[in-house]
Design a protein around this motif. Sequence first.
Motif, mmCIF file in Angstrom:
data_model
loop_
_atom_site.group_PDB
_atom_site.id
_atom_site.type_symbol
_atom_site.label_atom_id
_atom_site.label_comp_id
_atom_site.label_asym_id
_atom_site.label_seq_id
_atom_site.Cartn_x
_atom_site.Cartn_y
_atom_site.Cartn_z
ATOM 1 N N LEU A 144 0.831 -1.204 0.000
ATOM 2 C CA LEU A 144 0.000 0.000 0.000
ATOM 3 C C LEU A 144 0.867 1.257 0.000
ATOM 4 N N GLN A 145 1.875 1.267 0.833
ATOM 5 C CA GLN A 145 2.788 2.414 0.932
ATOM 6 C C GLN A 145 3.420 2.721 -0.422
ATOM 7 N N ILE A 146 3.890 1.683 -1.106
ATOM 8 C CA ILE A 146 4.592 1.866 -2.380
ATOM 9 C C ILE A 146 3.633 2.280 -3.496
ATOM 10 N N VAL A 147 2.484 1.626 -3.566
ATOM 11 C CA VAL A 147 1.514 1.962 -4.616
ATOM 12 C C VAL A 147 1.003 3.387 -4.439
ATOM 13 N N ARG A 148 0.718 3.750 -3.216
ATOM 14 C CA ARG A 148 0.243 5.116 -2.951
ATOM 15 C C ARG A 148 1.296 6.142 -3.371
ATOM 16 N N GLU A 164 -8.386 -2.175 -4.393
ATOM 17 C CA GLU A 164 -8.440 -3.279 -5.344
ATOM 18 C C GLU A 164 -7.040 -3.593 -5.887
ATOM 19 N N THR A 165 -6.276 -2.569 -6.190
ATOM 20 C CA THR A 165 -4.915 -2.746 -6.690
ATOM 21 C C THR A 165 -4.027 -3.430 -5.652
ATOM 22 N N VAL A 166 -4.096 -2.951 -4.418
ATOM 23 C CA VAL A 166 -3.265 -3.516 -3.354
ATOM 24 C C VAL A 166 -3.646 -4.965 -3.078
ATOM 25 N N ASP A 167 -4.942 -5.256 -3.031
ATOM 26 C CA ASP A 167 -5.394 -6.637 -2.798
ATOM 27 C C ASP A 167 -4.876 -7.571 -3.891
#
Length: 206
Positions: A144-148, A164-167
């Motif tokens: 989550l940290q990286i995607v955000r 949805e992306t993180v999951d």
Amino acid sequence: MNQPSVISPGARGPVDHDIRDQIVAAANEHFSQYGYGKTTVSDLAKAIGFSKAYIYKFFDSKQAIGEAICANCLSTIVAAVEKAINEEGLSATERFRRLVKTVVATGVDLFFNDRKLYDIAAFSASEHWPSSQVYNAQIKSFVLQIVREGRELGEFERKTPLDETVDAIHLALRPFVNPLLLQYNLDFVEQAPTLTSNLILRSLMP
């Protein structure tokens, strides 16, 4: 980044008590010889030289002892990942590559160069122990940290809902995060981090 910590729900008495540490160390050694599944609290009591009742002053079950060992093991992976991805000056893309590479390399090193740790980690994953659940949550929080960050910097697409992306990424990494599944993917650990990262990162392109 503050991460949730694992405290075995079956632990009793002061966490830093010397006797507690002695029980955990002796149990670790005993599990390495006879396996976690075949060892009872009575076996541990005889091996350590304590009474079974005395061990129960510190742990309410064999699982609680296993949790202490497993939590220490999994926290080693988390610490390695956190160090790898939080280096200054990295792009989100490079942080993600480091996350995958470190999870795989550290997991293989811990679990399969030291089979006693794998045995306990496998029980943790199969029985959904708190240590395993917290570990999964920690890895997911790194994703989550990286995607955000990648979205904020324009490296990653922003149309797909963040959760949805993180999951989806967390599920894609499961064969290398879960010890039970990692054992079936050992033949691919050399190329897996690069191939998996490339595939996921292509899906994140804006």
